[in-house]
Motif scaffolding. Structure first.
Motif: not given
Length: 331
Positions: A102-115, A130-137
Motif C-alpha cells: 500500500f502507498l498513501d498520499y497526504y496533502a495539507t495546508g500546514k503539516l502538523n506532525v502529530d496529526d 489486511s496483511e499488506c506492507a506500507l512501503i511508501g507514501g
C-alpha cells in the motif's frame, strides 16, 4: 529585494523530515519478508511472491470522502487511515486477489506532525489488518490550496491474483445463495448525506449519545477490512461484491452474468441502528442506493457450500440468484 524562505512561504521542510522519522516505527511494523529496503528511498520495492502459475498484478485506489471532514472537525484522526486502506483492499479481493503493499498520499495546508503521525498510524493498522506492507507514501504541504486545518487522503494498493481464478462470472450459477458479511457501520460512503441530515437539518452534535456512545464515535467507526475472511473463504465462494457507494443495487450486479438476477429479502439484512436513524428521514430506495445498510460485503455461494461459509464467518443468507436480466430486486 528582501530575502524570503520556503518556510516563510508556508512549507516547512524540517517538519516534513521530522514527520518521516516519527512514522518509521508504524510503517516498519507492516513489513514482511518481501519488502526490499526501508523508508526514504525514491520508490518502495516489493519482491513478487512465488507460487503462482500465471500471476496477475491488481491495483485499486480510493480516498475517504467527506467522512474525513468529520474526523478533522472532531479531531479524531486515529481511524480514517484504516478507512483509506479498507476502501482499496476490499476492492482488490473482489477480483480474487490479495493485497501485497500500500502507498498513501497526504496533502495539507500546514503539516502538523502529530496529526499526520496519528493518521499514518491508522494507515499502518489498516495494513496490518489486511496483511499488506506500507512501503511508501507522499506528504504534500500546500498552503493556499488547503486551509491550515484541512488535509486530504488518497491511497492505492497493489495485489496479486492467479489469472485462471479472476473470471468469476463463469462460476456464478442459478440457485447460488447470497451471503452478507456484516459491515461495521456506514464505512466510507454517503457522508455528504449523513452530514447534511444529522448536523444541518436535525442539529445533532458530535457528543450526543447514540447507541450508548458519542454519535461521532459511531460515525467514525472504521470500515471493516475483509481480507482475512476472504482468505479463509476463498475455496468456498464463487464471487464477492464490495458494497460501497451505490449500495446493493449497483454493486452486486458487477459480479453477475447477464442472465442472472439477484433477489434479496431486505428483512433478513441485519441493519445497524445508525441506518434506522437515517432511514426515518430518507426514502428506502435512496437508503439502499447510498449505504451498505449493514451488509459490507456480499458473497455468491453455491448452495452446497453455504454451511462451510457460515461456519467459518459471521455471514448470513439474505437472498439468492435466479434466471433473469442482470440486476437486483429488493423486497
Amino acid at each position: 529585494m528582501a530575502d524570503i524562505s520556503y518556510k516563510e512561504a508556508g512549507v516547512d521542510i524540517d517538519a516534513g523530515n521530522a514527520f518521516v522519522e516519527a512514522i518509521k516505527p508504524a510503517v516498519k511494523s507492516t513489513f514482511d519478508s518481501n519488502v526490499i529496503g526501508g523508508i526514504g528511498s525514491f520508490a518502495g520495492a516489493y519482491a513478487l511472491p512465488g507460487g503462482y502459475k500465471e500471476p496477475v498484478m491488481l491495483a485499486a485506489t480510493d480516498g475517504v470522502g467527506t467522512k474525513l471532514k468529520l474526523a478533522i472537525e472532531s479531531k479524531k484522526l486515529d481511524t480514517v487511515g484504516i478507512d483509506l486502506v479498507a476502501m482499496c483492499v476490499n476492492d482488490l479481493i473482489c477480483n480474487f486477489g490479495v493485497p501485497l503493499f500500500f502507498l498513501d498520499y497526504y496533502a495539507t495546508g500546514k503539516l502538523n506532525v502529530d496529526d499526520a503521525k496519528t493518521v499514518v498510524g491508522g494507515i499502518a493498522e489498516g495494513c496490518r489488518q489486511s496483511e499488506c506492507a506500507l512501503i511508501g507514501g507522499e506528504t504534500a504541504e500546500m498552503p493556499g490550496m488547503y486551509s491550515e486545518e484541512d488535509f486530504d487522503l488518497a491511497g492505492f494498493s497493489v495485489g496479486i491474483a492467479e489469472k485462471s481464478e479472476m473470471n468469476r462470472l463463469s462460476h456464478v450459477k442459478d440457485g447460488d445463495l447470497l451471503v452478507a458479511l456484516p459491515s461495521s457501520g456506514i464505512h466510507s460512503n454517503g457522508f455528504s448525506l449523513v452530514r447534511k441530515l444529522l448536523f444541518e437539518k436535525l442539529g445533532m452534535k458530535f457528543d450526543d449519545t447514540f447507541d450508548g456512545k458519542p454519535l461521532i464515535d459511531t460515525l467514525l467507526t472504521p470500515t471493516r477490512i475483509y481480507v482475512k475472511t476472504f482468505k479463509k473463504l476463498k475455496p468456498h465462494i464463487h464471487a464477492l461484491a464490495h458494497i460501497t457507494g451505490g449500495g446493493l443495487v449497483e454493486n452486486l450486479p458487477r459480479v453477475l452474468p447477464e442472465n442472472l438476477h439477484a433477489v434479496i429479502d431486505t428483512s433478513k439484512i441485519k441493519t445497524l441502528p445508525i441506518f434506522d436513524l437515517i432511514g426515518k428521514y430518507v426514502e428506502k430506495d435512496e437508503m439502499f442506493r447510498t449505504f451498505n445498510m449493514g451488509a459490507g460485503m456480499v458473497l455468491v455461494v453455491a448452495a452446497d457450500e453455504v454451511e462451510n461459509v457460515l461456519r467459518k464467518s459471521d455471514g448470513y443468507v439474505i437472498g439468492e440468484l435466479k434466471m433473469g436480466e442482470r440486476g437486483v430486486t429488493l423486497f
